[in-house]
Design a protein around this motif. Structure first.
Motif, PDB file in Angstrom:
ATOM      1  N   ASP A 141       0.827  -1.201   0.000  1.00 37.84           N
ATOM      2  CA  ASP A 141       0.000   0.000   0.000  1.00 37.84           C
ATOM      3  C   ASP A 141       0.870   1.263   0.000  1.00 37.84           C
ATOM      4  N   GLY A 143       3.776   1.631  -1.151  1.00 34.67           N
ATOM      5  CA  GLY A 143       4.561   1.749  -2.371  1.00 34.67           C
ATOM      6  C   GLY A 143       3.986   2.686  -3.413  1.00 34.67           C
ATOM      7  N   SER A 144       2.706   3.010  -3.312  1.00 33.78           N
ATOM      8  CA  SER A 144       2.092   3.897  -4.307  1.00 33.78           C
ATOM      9  C   SER A 144       2.658   5.317  -4.246  1.00 33.78           C
ATOM     10  N   SER A 145       3.215   5.726  -3.125  1.00 33.47           N
ATOM     11  CA  SER A 145       3.769   7.080  -3.027  1.00 33.47           C
ATOM     12  C   SER A 145       5.269   7.124  -3.343  1.00 33.47           C
ATOM     13  N   ARG A 146       5.868   5.973  -3.644  1.00 32.32           N
ATOM     14  CA  ARG A 146       7.306   5.938  -3.946  1.00 32.32           C
ATOM     15  C   ARG A 146       7.720   6.814  -5.131  1.00 32.32           C
ATOM     16  N   TRP A 148       6.528   9.573  -6.388  1.00 29.37           N
ATOM     17  CA  TRP A 148       6.507  10.993  -6.023  1.00 29.37           C
ATOM     18  C   TRP A 148       7.660  11.326  -5.087  1.00 29.37           C
ATOM     19  N   ASP A 162      11.689   3.591   1.068  1.00 23.07           N
ATOM     20  CA  ASP A 162      10.598   2.774   1.601  1.00 23.07           C
ATOM     21  C   ASP A 162      10.246   3.204   3.025  1.00 23.07           C
ATOM     22  N   THR A 165       8.227   6.339   2.954  1.00 25.10           N
ATOM     23  CA  THR A 165       6.819   6.167   2.557  1.00 25.10           C
ATOM     24  C   THR A 165       5.967   5.715   3.742  1.00 25.10           C
ATOM     25  N   ARG A 169       1.927   7.111   5.990  1.00 25.94           N
ATOM     26  CA  ARG A 169       0.759   6.233   6.099  1.00 25.94           C
ATOM     27  C   ARG A 169       0.394   6.071   7.568  1.00 25.94           C
TER      28      ARG A 169
END
Length: 178
Positions: A141, A143-146, A148, A162, A165, A169
């Motif tokens: 979950d 990982g979607s902001s990696r 950016w 990692d 990120t 969250r």
């Protein structure tokens, strides 16, 4: 928020691998001083190697600033650790398990956000913290902001990225008293 360093250039090179945006011989909200200078500062470094400097900075800077988030990406060989204060990256490092363990034991005033995956020995990490609460974050979950964050912080290694990120969250709060 600014970090500044006073001391030998060789140690500054180590400090800037860990402290984000640290200035040499400048003014800062937190002043890091080479222990050989015998000068006052917020953080006095008694050593000059990467692991020891990282351990000292991760133990001292969060206590000085008060609060913040510690992001931890545990791996099989190396571990990413970051410290974020008021949404701003302050410290980042790739460390061995013994140093991560020392950082986690000294993390008193921070929220800890740790990546959770089937490949990580969470029991070992949680036992280091005693009865402190940890925010477990699903690595897939997060990982979607990696992409950016990679554009914003291109100098960070994969494990540090990692860990960063995870601090953005909420995760699930876990308190394991072992």
């Amino acid at each position: 928020m600014k970090l500044a360093y006073v001391g030998r250039r060789s140690i500054y090179d180590v400090v800037r691998k860990i402290a984000y945006g640290v200035s040499l011989f400048g003014d800062g909200d937190v002043v890091i001083v080479d222990g050989r200078y015998r000068a006052g500062g917020d953080v006095v470094l008694p050593c000059d190697d990467y692991r020891c400097v990282a351990k000292e900075l991760f133990a001292s800077v969060p206590k000085i600033l008060g609060g913040g988030k510690l992001g931890v990406d545990l791996g099989t060989a190396k571990n990413g650790v970051v410290y974020v204060w008021r949404g701003e990256l302050v410290l980042h490092a790739v460390l061995d398990w013994a140093t991560v363990e020392a950082v986690l034991k000294s993390a008193e005033s921070v929220q800890i956000h740790m990546g959770s995956s089937p490949y990580v020995d969470m029991k070992r990490a949680l036992s280091t913290l005693g009865c402190r609460e940890v925010r477990l974050v699903d690595e897939l979950d997060a990982g979607s902001s990696r992409p950016w964050l990679k554009r914003r912080y291109p100098e960070l290694e994969e494990d540090e990225l990692d860990a960063l990120t995870f601090t953005f969250r909420e995760g699930v709060g876990v308190r394991t008293c072992v």
